[in-house]
Write a protein that holds these residues in place. Structure first.
Motif, short mmCIF file in Angstrom:
data_model
loop_
_atom_site.label_atom_id
_atom_site.label_comp_id
_atom_site.label_asym_id
_atom_site.label_seq_id
_atom_site.Cartn_x
_atom_site.Cartn_y
_atom_site.Cartn_z
N ALA A 1 0.81 -1.34 -0.02
CA ALA A 1 0.10 0.06 0.04
C ALA A 1 0.83 1.15 -0.15
O ALA A 1 0.25 2.50 -0.04
N TRP B 1 0.15 3.96 -2.52
CA TRP B 1 -1.12 4.50 -2.30
C TRP B 1 -1.10 6.16 -2.09
O TRP B 1 -2.01 6.93 -2.20
N GLY C 1 -0.04 1.43 -8.26
CA GLY C 1 -1.11 2.49 -7.54
C GLY C 1 -0.52 3.65 -7.22
O GLY C 1 0.70 3.93 -7.18
N SER D 1 -6.09 5.22 -5.88
CA SER D 1 -6.61 4.72 -4.71
C SER D 1 -7.85 5.54 -4.25
O SER D 1 -9.01 5.00 -3.74
#
Length: 203
Positions: free
Chosen positions: A17, A20, A40, A45
């Motif tokens: 993550a 993001w 990403g 996101s």
């Protein structure tokens, strides 16, 4: 809730993550020409978690995680260095001093300017809540790309550094005086826009 997305960054189960939280774009790039991170970025996101929250079939666990990420990322995208340069990782590799203490430019904008104010967080929140109806209307109805474009424009000012007598980048009261109004406006805009989005998502 708003800090959960940062608290889990040390958890290896959430290492995926990390991208993001930001998006990288150079001064001469546009949102049409920029090469996006395949893992990403903050705009993708926000779009993703908005859709998760709107989906009535989303599980309770997925929904609260999506909400926590969404609240956090609305804040992050309003911090100018989260729409950053690739070469310095959004100011993370720009080493500076903050009132004589070693830190980096990104950290100054994430927290240190805010922590410099003399009010309690409750008092500061009440102070920042003084927003006119005209400002609310002006800041509403914009896209994630428009929020990011604002940060891209503002980030130029973050690099105008204050130096001490030794010629070191040592940020102190003058840097706070110049940039605190920017930080406060971005906090206000993020709050108004988060409220607008959550009202739309949850009717």
């Amino acid at each position: 809730m708003s800090t959960w997305a940062d608290e889990i960054r040390s958890d290896k189960n959430w290492h995926h993550a990390a991208p993001w939280h930001y998006i990288s774009i150079e001064d001469d790039e546009t949102w049409q020409s920029v090469t996006r991170n395949p893992d990403g970025d903050i705009i993708k996101s926000l779009q993703l978690f908005e859709n998760v929250l709107k989906n009535t079939k989303t599980s309770q666990k997925d929904k609260w995680q999506a909400l926590a990420f969404y609240v956090h990322f609305v804040g992050d995208i309003h911090q100018p260095l989260h729409v950053g340069h690739r070469h310095d990782k959004g100011g993370n590799t720009i080493n500076v001093k903050w009132f004589g203490q070693e830190t980096n430019l990104h950290s100054v904008w994430d927290s240190k300017i805010i922590e410099q104010q003399q009010l309690s967080y409750t008092e500061y929140s009440e102070f920042l809540s003084r927003i006119s109806q005209g400002e609310r209307q002006q800041w509403s109805g914009q896209s994630y790309y428009e929020w990011a474009e604002e940060s891209k424009f503002l980030r130029k000012k973050t690099y105008i550094l204050e130096q001490n007598y030794q010629g070191e980048d040592d940020l102190r009261f003058n840097y706070v005086f110049v940039n605190k109004p920017i930080v406060e406006k971005r906090l206000q805009q993020a709050g108004i826009r988060l409220a607008e989005k959550l009202n739309a998502i949850f009717h």
